[in-house]
Design an enzyme around this catalytic site. Structure first.
Site, short mmCIF file in Angstrom:
data_model
loop_
_atom_site.label_atom_id
_atom_site.label_comp_id
_atom_site.label_asym_id
_atom_site.label_seq_id
_atom_site.Cartn_x
_atom_site.Cartn_y
_atom_site.Cartn_z
N GLY A 13 0.82 -1.21 0.00
CA GLY A 13 0.00 0.00 0.00
C GLY A 13 0.85 1.25 0.00
O GLY A 13 1.68 1.45 0.89
N GLY A 15 -0.34 4.40 0.21
CA GLY A 15 -1.09 5.53 0.72
C GLY A 15 -0.34 6.24 1.83
O GLY A 15 0.88 6.13 1.96
N PHE A 16 -1.09 6.93 2.69
CA PHE A 16 -0.46 7.71 3.74
C PHE A 16 0.36 6.84 4.68
O PHE A 16 1.50 7.17 5.02
CB PHE A 16 -1.52 8.47 4.54
CG PHE A 16 -2.18 9.58 3.78
CD1 PHE A 16 -1.49 10.75 3.50
CD2 PHE A 16 -3.49 9.47 3.35
CE1 PHE A 16 -2.08 11.79 2.80
CE2 PHE A 16 -4.09 10.50 2.65
CZ PHE A 16 -3.39 11.66 2.37
N VAL A 81 -1.57 -7.45 -4.84
CA VAL A 81 -1.45 -8.54 -3.87
C VAL A 81 -2.71 -9.40 -3.91
O VAL A 81 -3.83 -8.88 -3.92
CB VAL A 81 -1.23 -7.97 -2.46
CG1 VAL A 81 -1.27 -9.07 -1.41
CG2 VAL A 81 0.10 -7.23 -2.38
N GLU A 177 -18.20 18.27 1.96
CA GLU A 177 -17.29 19.02 1.10
C GLU A 177 -17.70 18.91 -0.36
O GLU A 177 -17.63 19.90 -1.12
CB GLU A 177 -15.86 18.53 1.32
CG GLU A 177 -15.32 18.88 2.70
CD GLU A 177 -13.95 18.34 2.98
OE1 GLU A 177 -13.29 18.87 3.91
OE2 GLU A 177 -13.52 17.39 2.31
N ASP A 306 -6.56 2.29 7.75
CA ASP A 306 -7.97 1.91 7.70
C ASP A 306 -8.20 0.41 7.88
O ASP A 306 -9.30 -0.01 8.22
CB ASP A 306 -8.58 2.32 6.35
CG ASP A 306 -8.71 3.83 6.23
OD1 ASP A 306 -8.67 4.51 7.27
OD2 ASP A 306 -8.83 4.33 5.10
#
Length: 441
Positions: A13, A15-16, A81, A177, A306
């Site tokens: 991953g 991501g962050f 994966v 938003e 997450d």
């Protein structure tokens, strides 16, 4: 793939969380392999601005290889994966068309994020797309802009209302938003672009099953955000679940709304990491982890972001970027200390820097330990923080330039419809209620 003499850290991953873990290991005596099925790191908090034509995809994403180009102990692999062989310490990947190709590891960090959750109504997916990737955002942008284009050439004015009704399901930060950005698109950006329709007549409906919006914010701030939404013409449907969706209608509570564009901004579901590891999971499917972010009985495997479930002060940590980033840096330190013989860090503890949500130009709400505010000052803080956390300098420069231009001109630079050949193709104008909707109605 060839073996490496240093301990092998595989991070799944980009991501962050995954990127933070890789960077935290830059000086450690290990070899890092970061795996992602995409070649880029995405700044997801601004994804809705791509979907509403404010920013271009390249403004909020950067190639992972570019971000790690100076880290000599890191390799990037763009593969998907398919599983984890815990016993033999191997990650299984789809490599050059060969599924379940093994990639060995000494340490494994799973930062695989989350996808859309339709709360048991997977049939909604084809009618109500969510936003988790750049492709998702571009598809939503195309769907929104096509609605105005289709209405412009529709000769029957009675059909304009259906075409120009936009329903967003879920009033968390993303939904709020997105609703605010759509209101600005309708009110300012497109107001002079059409000849046969008035974009300001478009309806924006924000639906939430809970009794109020922004349930993770204090009620006082949520009320201010709600007042702002209502002032820009967003209609709210609170305390009423969405019961059915098809290509031409949405049923919210007992109300049937003719609508051609539905956008899912509600829940998320974690990746299948729990199934891969056969590890304990919580009710949402997230892997229950130890205080050091490792998996029970497997100190060499870490799960963050997450996909992970960890309680702090009796409450589960939220699925936000700051948690993933802090966990990524922490896990990097744990691995580095193990390899260098340094003391084990104290158990992970999340430092909450606060939550923010923006509603259109010049208005945001900020909830932090130090201060709670709303309006223009909160918007300025929001703009600065998001600008600083973009992945690369080029992103910051482009977004800053576009932000200044948009603020003073109210124009948007990315009003392009790209045919992505997805399930978001325009639907026929003549449709019948689905069997599911007929039952509800």
């Amino acid at each position: 793939m060839a073996k490496h003499p240093l301990p092998r850290v595989v991070i799944v991953g980009g991501g962050f969380g995954g990127l933070a873990a890789a960077r935290a290991l830059r000086n450690a005596p290990v070899h890092v392999t970061l795996i992602d099925r995409s070649n880029h790191h995405l700044f997801q908090p601004l994804l809705y601005q791509v979907a509403t034509a404010t920013l271009a995809p390249g403004d909020i994403a950067a190639p992972i290889r570019h971000l790690l180009r100076k880290q000599r102990n890191a390799t990037v692999a763009m593969v998907e994966v398919t599983g984890v062989d815990v016993v033999n310490r191997r990650v299984l990947v789809d490599y050059l068309g060969r599924p379940d190709t093994p990639l060995e590891y000494d340490y494994l960090v799973l930062a695989t994020g989350a996808s859309h959750s339709y709360f048991g109504h997977d049939e909604f997916a084809s009618f109500a797309p969510g936003m988790k990737t750049l492709a998702d955002a571009e598809s939503v942008r195309a769907k929104v802009l096509k609605a105005f284009e289709t209405a412009e050439i529709e000769e029957d004015p009675s059909k304009h209302g259906d075409l120009l009704t936009f329903v967003l399901v879920g009033a968390g930060p993303t939904g709020v938003e997105m609703a605010g950005a759509l209101a600005e698109l309708r009110r300012f950006t497109l107001k002079s672009d059409f000849r046969r329709i008035d974009p300001q007549q478009a309806r924006i409906i924000l639906a939430e099953a809970l009794p109020r919006i922004l349930s993770n914010f204090p009620e006082a701030l949520a009320r201010k955000a709600q007042a702002r939404l209502e002032s820009v013409g967003v209609e709210l449907r609170l305390g009423q679940p969405v019961k059915a969706i098809d290509e031409a209608h949405v049923v919210i509570g007992n109300e049937t709304i003719p609508c051609r564009t539905v956008i899912w901004t509600a829940g998320v579901t974690p990746s299948p990491a729990g199934k891969w590891l056969k590890a304990p999971i919580d009710r949402a499917g997230r892997v229950r982890i130890q205080p050091d972010c490792s998996v029970p009985e497997h100190p060499e495997i870490f799960v963050i972001g997450d996909t992970a479930s960890l309680d702090q002060d009796g409450k589960p940590l939220p699925g936000v970027a700051q948690v993933a980033m802090q966990q990524g840096r922490y896990v990097g330190k744990v691995i580095a200390n193990r390899q260098t013989g340094r003391p084990v860090p104290q158990p992970f503890r999340y430092f909450d820097k606060g939550n923010m949500a923006v509603i259109g130009r010049g208005f945001a709400i900020l909830d932090s330990r130090v201060v709670k505010m709303s309006g223009l000052p909160a918007w300025l803080v929001w703009a600065f923080v998001h600008l600083m956390f973009l992945p690369a300098f080029g992103n910051r420069l482009r977004v800053w330039t576009q932000a200044i231009w948009s603020y003073f001109t109210r124009q948007r630079s990315s009003q392009l419809i790209v045919d992505v050949r997805s399930n978001l193709e325009p639907v026929p104008l003549k449709v019948q209620l689905s069997a599911e909707l007929r039952k509800v109605v």
